[in-house]
Write an enzyme that holds these catalytic residues in place. Structure first.
Site, PDB file in Angstrom:
ATOM      1  N   ASP A  33      82.482  21.592  12.315  1.00  0.00           N
ATOM      2  CA  ASP A  33      83.926  20.925  13.201  1.00  0.00           C
ATOM      3  C   ASP A  33      82.517  19.566  13.400  1.00  0.00           C
ATOM      4  O   ASP A  33      81.340  19.631  13.506  1.00  0.00           O
ATOM      5  CB  ASP A  33      83.611  21.335  14.290  1.00  0.00           C
ATOM      6  CG  ASP A  33      85.017  21.666  14.687  1.00  0.00           C
ATOM      7  OD1 ASP A  33      85.818  22.298  13.263  1.00  0.00           O
ATOM      8  OD2 ASP A  33      85.990  22.443  14.646  1.00  0.00           O
ATOM      9  N   TYR A 230      92.739  17.658  13.664  1.00  0.00           N
ATOM     10  CA  TYR A 230      91.726  17.775  14.549  1.00  0.00           C
ATOM     11  C   TYR A 230      92.465  18.307  16.555  1.00  0.00           C
ATOM     12  O   TYR A 230      91.817  17.313  16.746  1.00  0.00           O
ATOM     13  CB  TYR A 230      90.077  16.881  14.631  1.00  0.00           C
ATOM     14  CG  TYR A 230      89.507  17.461  15.410  1.00  0.00           C
ATOM     15  CD1 TYR A 230      89.218  18.921  14.586  1.00  0.00           C
ATOM     16  CD2 TYR A 230      88.535  17.217  15.948  1.00  0.00           C
ATOM     17  CE1 TYR A 230      87.324  19.537  14.735  1.00  0.00           C
ATOM     18  CE2 TYR A 230      87.631  17.741  16.377  1.00  0.00           C
ATOM     19  CZ  TYR A 230      86.704  18.962  16.509  1.00  0.00           C
ATOM     20  OH  TYR A 230      85.782  19.919  17.044  1.00  0.00           O
TER      21      TYR A 230
END
Length: 507
Positions: A33, A230
């Site tokens: 991430d 995201y």
């Protein structure tokens, strides 16, 4: 500081270690991430495996194939993110230092197992504090006299005694009234900004009662299905170069979304573009993959949240809502009544919001009535009556209001442009609330979050430094500074060590 591999992840760690040490592998790419904790996970594995190979960083905001290809085409050297790693490591060390020392200190002191957490405890303190205010609140009764004619319902000021209100109502029964004063102002409400994670979680809680964790899980799943960008972002803007792609996205959404049928709407994408307000990730928006997707196949929760995110792209780029606000003073038989009304001049983004609410069958909040009222005009004859009311205590926190309070904690005196402070980060707030519930300090009562007896006890015995959101909010800011390379990790950790030494010594 030493680390140990968890039993649950030993097998996977073993695979990674073997690959990192494989002679066929000459460089490693960090593709976790794109955020503080993602950086930490990769680096811990890299360090633990004793890997010394060159390292690159993939940094993307969308799982669409094109975005991933573009990301690989512009890999950065891993060292560009060293300061982000330092801030993540500091966060982990600080949490451990406070947790291990404060939990042991107060457990020994009060002879019971008390779990103290750096972010959990101030969050719990806010819930306990609110609950206490509600308990201590004494409600008082008051009365108001009304005059009513068609849609107009005007009221007096509050009376403590019912007979005073009754007398006014009797004086005005079947009488004419006159609009003495009408204070008219034209007001413009700007469209809402795009969603960051916190505003999306708040909206989903308000509209559907979803918990912060449920919303995060649903958005994360859609991110992995390439349907949205995201999720763990704290920005409500897009970057300047996204203008064209956002125009295309809007046209697709207008054709695809069931609530958008028959919408009259001109988009102005410039409202949501501001590269300066995008740090790691831009706001959450749908991707073009939605065009091909069968939305009906999605889980109900994901589908509703996708509709919310899509609608927000439309409302954020729509026209403002413009209306006239009327604050009227009305006289009836020498008594004064007050009335607030409004008149819409331009629906703007409200028309999309209302269509979405209709689509979901969600009731709109009560608003001022839409009335045509003129200064100096007489109305009547009027009906009159008396209503009974109670002063209202503060409300218990819901996930919506708690997330908002966590975001603002410790920065009451800050303006919108100052750096983000607050408790936790958009990525961690949902987990903090869940942890408080699992630890038995907070319970859910319908939509409300209420402290348990254990929660009340813990907050009663802890000192202010550990309960105050101010300290944690300042830490979050310091961690940002470390990530931006304007403060060093050592300065930060020394401050925490001193705080814990002082606390232990004092008790």
């Amino acid at each position: 500081w030493r680390h140990k591999v968890l039993d649950g992840t030993k097998k996977q760690y073993g695979i990674l270690k073997k690959l990192m040490r494989d002679s066929n592998v000459d460089e490693v790419i960090c593709a976790t991430d794109a955020g503080r904790e993602g950086e930490l996970i990769f680096r811990l594995v890299y360090e633990q495996a004793g890997c010394k190979k060159p390292m690159k960083r993939l940094w993307i905001s969308s799982m669409e194939e094109q975005a991933i290809k573009d990301g690989f085409a512009s890999l950065k050297d891993g060292s560009c993110y060293d300061s982000l790693y330092q801030s993540a490591l500091c966060r982990a060390k600080a949490d451990w230092l406070v947790g291990i020392n404060a939990s042991r200190l107060f457990s020994v002191l009060y002879n019971q197992n008390l779990k103290v957490g750096r972010v959990q405890t101030p969050t719990l303190a806010m819930i306990v504090d609110r609950n206490q205010k509600i308990k201590e609140f004494t409600k008082e009764k008051y009365y108001m006299a009304h005059i009513k004619f068609d849609d107009m319902d005007a009221v007096t000021e509050h009376f403590q005694k019912k007979e005073d209100a009754d007398r006014v109502a009797a004086d005005c029964m079947e009488r004419m009234c006159e609009v003495e004063k009408d204070d008219v102002k034209e007001k413009t409400v700007r469209p809402p900004k795009l969603y960051d994670l916190t505003t999306l979680q708040r909206e989903a809680n308000r509209m559907f009662g979803y918990t912060a964790q449920q919303t995060l899980d649903a958005v994360q799943e859609m991110y992995e299905q390439k349907l949205v960008t995201y999720p763990r972002t704290d920005s409500q803007y897009l970057t300047d170069e996204m203008e064209e792609s956002t125009e295309t996205l809007i046209q697709m959404l207008l054709g695809k979304m069931p609530y958008a049928e028959g919408l009259e709407y001109q988009s102005d994408v410039s409202k949501v573009l501001n590269s300066k307000k995008v740090s790691d990730h831009h706001a959450i928006i749908p991707t073009m993959e939605v065009a091909k997707a069968d939305i009906g196949e999605l889980k109900e929760r994901s589908r509703k949240i996708l509709y919310l995110i899509s609608a927000r792209v439309l409302t954020a780029t729509a026209d403002p809502y413009i209306y006239e606000s009327h604050k009227c003073q009305i006289t009836c038989n020498y008594h004064t009544f007050y009335l607030s009304a409004k008149k819409t001049k331009q629906e703007g983004f409200k028309s999309i919001e209302n269509k979405l609410k209709q689509f979901f069958g969600v009731k709109s909040e009560k608003e001022e009535p839409e009335l045509d009222i003129w200064d100096g005009k007489h109305y009547g004859p009027c009906d009159s009556f008396v209503s009974e009311h109670f002063t209202q205590p503060p409300k218990q926190y819901t996930e919506d209001t708690l997330l908002s309070a966590m975001e603002r904690a410790g920065n009451e005196e800050l303006t919108e442009d100052t750096e983000k402070k607050g408790l936790g980060t958009p990525a961690t707030r949902a987990a903090i609330i869940e942890k408080l519930i699992q630890s038995g300090f907070v319970k859910r009562e319908k939509k409300n979050l209420v402290p348990t007896d254990d929660g009340n006890v813990l907050i009663t015995v802890l000192p202010d430094e550990i309960k105050s959101p101010k300290m944690t909010a300042e830490w979050e800011m310091a961690l940002n500074h470390i990530a931006q390379n304007t403060e060093t990790a050592d300065e930060f950790l020394n401050g925490i060590t001193e705080l814990m030494q002082e606390l232990v010594a004092r008790y």
